[in-house]
Design an enzyme around this catalytic site. Structure first.
Site, PDB file in Angstrom:
ATOM      1  N   LYS A 176      -3.546   7.966  11.234  1.00  0.00           N
ATOM      2  CA  LYS A 176      -3.972   7.122  10.112  1.00  0.00           C
ATOM      3  C   LYS A 176      -5.309   6.443  10.451  1.00  0.00           C
ATOM      4  O   LYS A 176      -5.741   6.462  11.603  1.00  0.00           O
ATOM      5  CB  LYS A 176      -2.857   6.117   9.809  1.00  0.00           C
ATOM      6  N   TYR A 181       2.500  10.014  -0.799  1.00  0.00           N
ATOM      7  CA  TYR A 181       3.483   8.926  -0.698  1.00  0.00           C
ATOM      8  C   TYR A 181       4.213   8.664  -2.016  1.00  0.00           C
ATOM      9  O   TYR A 181       4.687   7.558  -2.249  1.00  0.00           O
ATOM     10  CB  TYR A 181       2.798   7.642  -0.224  1.00  0.00           C
ATOM     11  N   ASN A 189       0.610   1.319  11.557  1.00  0.00           N
ATOM     12  CA  ASN A 189       1.453   2.021  12.548  1.00  0.00           C
ATOM     13  C   ASN A 189       0.890   3.362  13.011  1.00  0.00           C
ATOM     14  O   ASN A 189       1.607   4.224  13.493  1.00  0.00           O
ATOM     15  CB  ASN A 189       2.902   2.109  12.065  1.00  0.00           C
ATOM     16  N   HIS A 205       1.471   9.257  11.069  1.00  0.00           N
ATOM     17  CA  HIS A 205       2.491   9.734  10.128  1.00  0.00           C
ATOM     18  C   HIS A 205       3.118  11.019  10.659  1.00  0.00           C
ATOM     19  O   HIS A 205       2.436  11.827  11.275  1.00  0.00           O
ATOM     20  CB  HIS A 205       1.856  10.040   8.767  1.00  0.00           C
ATOM     21  N   GLU A 235       3.824  18.770   2.698  1.00  0.00           N
ATOM     22  CA  GLU A 235       2.665  17.975   3.110  1.00  0.00           C
ATOM     23  C   GLU A 235       1.552  18.852   3.696  1.00  0.00           C
ATOM     24  O   GLU A 235       0.365  18.608   3.439  1.00  0.00           O
ATOM     25  CB  GLU A 235       3.119  16.893   4.098  1.00  0.00           C
TER      26      GLU A 235
HETATM   27  P1  ADP Z   1       7.590   6.491   8.116  1.00  0.00           P
HETATM   28  O1  ADP Z   1       6.080   6.556   8.104  1.00  0.00           O
HETATM   29  O2  ADP Z   1       8.105   5.988   9.452  1.00  0.00           O
HETATM   30  O3  ADP Z   1       8.237   7.779   7.659  1.00  0.00           O
HETATM   31  P2  ADP Z   1       8.217   5.336   5.470  1.00  0.00           P
HETATM   32  O4  ADP Z   1       8.243   6.725   4.901  1.00  0.00           O
HETATM   33  O5  ADP Z   1       9.362   4.434   5.179  1.00  0.00           O
HETATM   34  O6  ADP Z   1       8.036   5.344   7.075  1.00  0.00           O
HETATM   35  O7  ADP Z   1       6.905   4.584   4.973  1.00  0.00           O
HETATM   36  C1  ADP Z   1       5.682   5.258   4.939  1.00  0.00           C
HETATM   37  C2  ADP Z   1       4.596   4.324   5.415  1.00  0.00           C
HETATM   38  O8  ADP Z   1       4.464   3.249   4.493  1.00  0.00           O
HETATM   39  C3  ADP Z   1       4.857   3.651   6.760  1.00  0.00           C
HETATM   40  O9  ADP Z   1       4.535   4.459   7.872  1.00  0.00           O
HETATM   41  C4  ADP Z   1       3.952   2.442   6.657  1.00  0.00           C
HETATM   42  O10 ADP Z   1       2.588   2.782   6.920  1.00  0.00           O
HETATM   43  C5  ADP Z   1       4.098   2.068   5.189  1.00  0.00           C
HETATM   44  N1  ADP Z   1       5.135   1.060   5.003  1.00  0.00           N
HETATM   45  C6  ADP Z   1       6.477   1.256   4.968  1.00  0.00           C
HETATM   46  N2  ADP Z   1       7.140   0.107   4.787  1.00  0.00           N
HETATM   47  C7  ADP Z   1       6.194  -0.867   4.689  1.00  0.00           C
HETATM   48  C8  ADP Z   1       6.221  -2.270   4.497  1.00  0.00           C
HETATM   49  N3  ADP Z   1       7.369  -2.930   4.354  1.00  0.00           N
HETATM   50  N4  ADP Z   1       5.041  -2.925   4.461  1.00  0.00           N
HETATM   51  C9  ADP Z   1       3.872  -2.281   4.586  1.00  0.00           C
HETATM   52  N5  ADP Z   1       3.772  -0.950   4.771  1.00  0.00           N
HETATM   53  C10 ADP Z   1       4.908  -0.246   4.821  1.00  0.00           C
END
Ligand code: ADP
Length: 169
Positions: A29, A69, A132, A135, A146
């Site tokens: 990211k 997303y 974080n 992805h 994807e």
């Molecule tokens: P992952 O990336 O671990 O599969 P998710 O699919 O639940 O997690 O969410 C996609 C992305 O959306 C996360 O990696 C993060 O960047 C963002 N995200 C998820 N939950 C939150 C939140 N509560 N606040 C801000 N960003 C979030």
């Protein structure tokens, strides 16, 4: 189009024919790129023994981020998430291997980096869910979806790593 449903193996057909070879979409990211973590993150998947089949630095249009997303469309953080993903270049990757989807998720760690185990990418390199760094697809179906979204035809490369028989017996 990428050969996403390949079940057999080019180099070791007698050994891997019965195992499903999966594809996953991994993306560094914008925070990972800005923080100079691209090499570190690629390295984790390389060292594990997975095969890189697609790689590019890319500035993602808003529409693509929204499509990627779309399952999170109704979440309150969705606009922030789209802003974040389009705020700078990302590094798009396709990785291939037996069990690569679930394994990559383990290497990446929990969505909230403060809950991610030490030793995982997020556990070692990040502190906030909204930053974080990486992805990874959550299912083989989403891996295919994807990779199809982020890569054009011809950008996925089929090749046989020389180390392959030393990774898969
Ligand atoms: P992952 O990336 O671990 O599969 P998710 O699919 O639940 O997690 O969410 C996609 C992305 O959306 C996360 O990696 C993060 O960047 C963002 N995200 C998820 N939950 C939150 C939140 N509560 N606040 C801000 N960003 C979030």
């Amino acid at each position: 189009a990428p050969k996403n449903s390949r079940k057999t193996h080019v180099f070791l057909p007698h050994l891997v024919a019965s195992l499903e070879v999966e594809q996953t979409y991994i993306m560094v990211k914008p925070d990972g790129v800005q923080r100079g973590l691209v090499g570190e993150i690629i390295s984790r998947f390389e060292k594990k023994g997975f095969k890189l089949t697609g790689l590019k630095l890319f500035r993602c249009p808003k529409e693509l981020a929204e499509e990627h997303y779309k399952e999170l469309q109704s979440k309150p953080f969705f606009p922030k998430l789209i802003n974040y993903i389009t705020s700078g270049p990302v590094v798009c990757m396709a990785w291939e291997g037996v069990g690569v989807v679930a394994s990559a998720r383990k290497l990446i760690g929990a969505t909230n980096p403060l809950q991610a185990e030490p030793g995982t990418i997020r556990g070692d390199l990040a502190v906030q869910t909204g930053r974080n760094v990486v992805h990874g697809s959550d299912s083989p179906e989403n891996g295919k979806r994807e990779i199809g979204l982020w890569f054009k035809e011809g950008e996925i490369c089929e090749w046989i790593p020389v180390q392959e028989p030393w990774v898969i017996e």
